[in-house]
Design a protein around this motif. Structure first.
Motif, PDB file in Angstrom:
ATOM      1  N   TYR A  26      28.295  41.812  52.542  1.00 18.08           N
ATOM      2  CA  TYR A  26      28.112  40.317  52.461  1.00 18.08           C
ATOM      3  C   TYR A  26      28.284  39.616  53.793  1.00 18.08           C
ATOM      4  O   TYR A  26      28.820  40.389  54.548  1.00 18.08           O
ATOM      5  N   ASP A  75      32.339  33.864  49.761  1.00 16.35           N
ATOM      6  CA  ASP A  75      33.018  34.432  48.512  1.00 16.35           C
ATOM      7  C   ASP A  75      31.937  34.485  47.458  1.00 16.35           C
ATOM      8  O   ASP A  75      31.937  35.505  46.745  1.00 16.35           O
ATOM      9  N   ASP A  76      30.931  33.626  47.270  1.00 15.16           N
ATOM     10  CA  ASP A  76      29.847  33.723  46.313  1.00 15.16           C
ATOM     11  C   ASP A  76      28.932  34.669  46.532  1.00 15.16           C
ATOM     12  O   ASP A  76      28.532  35.592  45.639  1.00 15.16           O
ATOM     13  N   GLU A  78      29.587  37.369  48.502  1.00 18.26           N
ATOM     14  CA  GLU A  78      30.358  38.682  48.374  1.00 18.26           C
ATOM     15  C   GLU A  78      30.259  39.045  46.880  1.00 18.26           C
ATOM     16  O   GLU A  78      29.969  40.520  46.415  1.00 18.26           O
ATOM     17  N   ARG A  79      30.551  38.268  45.798  1.00 16.20           N
ATOM     18  CA  ARG A  79      30.407  38.509  44.366  1.00 16.20           C
ATOM     19  C   ARG A  79      29.026  38.993  44.141  1.00 16.20           C
ATOM     20  O   ARG A  79      28.631  39.934  43.302  1.00 16.20           O
ATOM     21  N   GLU A  80      27.953  38.289  44.521  1.00 20.74           N
ATOM     22  CA  GLU A  80      26.589  38.559  44.185  1.00 20.74           C
ATOM     23  C   GLU A  80      26.266  40.005  44.836  1.00 20.74           C
ATOM     24  O   GLU A  80      25.266  40.814  44.522  1.00 20.74           O
ATOM     25  N   THR A  82      28.032  42.273  45.508  1.00 19.29           N
ATOM     26  CA  THR A  82      28.853  43.471  44.810  1.00 19.29           C
ATOM     27  C   THR A  82      27.946  43.873  43.731  1.00 19.29           C
ATOM     28  O   THR A  82      27.692  44.892  43.307  1.00 19.29           O
ATOM     29  N   ARG A  83      27.793  42.716  42.893  1.00 20.29           N
ATOM     30  CA  ARG A  83      26.959  42.921  41.609  1.00 20.29           C
ATOM     31  C   ARG A  83      25.554  43.646  41.891  1.00 20.29           C
ATOM     32  O   ARG A  83      25.132  44.405  41.048  1.00 20.29           O
ATOM     33  N   THR A 183      18.011  38.952  41.096  1.00 18.42           N
ATOM     34  CA  THR A 183      18.742  37.754  41.601  1.00 18.42           C
ATOM     35  C   THR A 183      17.981  36.554  41.689  1.00 18.42           C
ATOM     36  O   THR A 183      16.907  36.767  41.787  1.00 18.42           O
ATOM     37  N   GLU A 185      19.806  34.296  43.645  1.00 19.46           N
ATOM     38  CA  GLU A 185      20.499  33.815  44.722  1.00 19.46           C
ATOM     39  C   GLU A 185      19.361  33.574  45.806  1.00 19.46           C
ATOM     40  O   GLU A 185      18.875  34.690  46.594  1.00 19.46           O
TER      41      GLU A 185
END
Length: 210
Positions: A26, A75-76, A78-80, A82-83, A183, A185
């Motif tokens: 990320y 943080d957002d 990082e979550r995406e 990881t997913r 995604t 994002e």
């Protein structure tokens, strides 16, 4: 080296660096700071279809997150990240050997990628924990070759041509399609479009110069 050549090298290296950061992990807060503060000047339309789409998605990402705390944005992402890429059961595995039909995932094709690095006297930096065929590692190798070209090492164009013909250009578009299908994002949509457009752009340079 002319000013135009110097500017081209700066652009090539900046794009390579962005893509290494985007796919290795990320994104670092330093990069997000620059994007959200408008410190990164993005070209207007007219470069190429994929690069234009990527720059437009980066503008959308910056506008969507304007005024937000950079740590929260990271943080957002990082979550995406990881997913998308880590999982469990990630929808996208950005590895050459995953997308190649002529080798098993992390099989013999991995050694062939490593051999390309060795032929050019390069080994992946220790901070990259991924296998040699990961998108971020192949892009880091490309960045290394561009840096050598900038210093006048003409043989680096030949190594780059081999990288495109036998590795990078053979699989990234399939990976990009998977990213875009999984995604919404804007940051990762931008990274996907820029990866496709940048690899095509570099492939043309390698073909002309080697």
């Amino acid at each position: 080296m002319s000013l135009d050549q110097e500017a081209l090298y700066e652009t090539r290296l900046e794009l390579a660096g962005f893509l290494v950061d985007a796919f290795a992990d990320y994104p670092p807060e330093k990069l997000l700071d620059r994007l959200l503060d408008g410190a990164v000047t993005l070209p207007e339309a007219g470069v190429s279809e994929e690069l234009d789409a990527g720059f437009e998605k980066l503008r959308a990402f910056a506008a969507e997150n304007e005024g937000r705390d950079v740590a929260a944005v990271r943080d957002d992402l990082e979550r995406e990240y990881t997913r998308l890429f880590v999982g469990p059961r990630p929808p996208v595995l950005p590895h050459e050997t995953y997308y190649r039909d002529d080798t098993d995932f992390r099989g013999k094709g991995l050694a062939e990628v490593e051999a390309s690095y060795s032929a050019a006297g390069w080994s992946p930096p220790e901070e990259y924990p991924e296998e040699a065929d990961h998108a971020a590692v192949e892009l880091a190798f490309l960045r290394h070759l561009i840096q050598r070209q900038r210093r006048g090492a003409e043989e680096a164009f030949g190594f780059q041509r081999v990288l495109h013909e036998t590795h990078l250009s053979e699989w990234v578009d399939d990976c990009v399609r998977d990213v875009l299908a999984n995604t919404d994002e804007p940051f990762y949509e931008a990274a996907a479009h820029l990866l496709s457009g940048y690899v095509a752009f570099e492939g043309e340079i390698a073909g002309q110069m080697s």
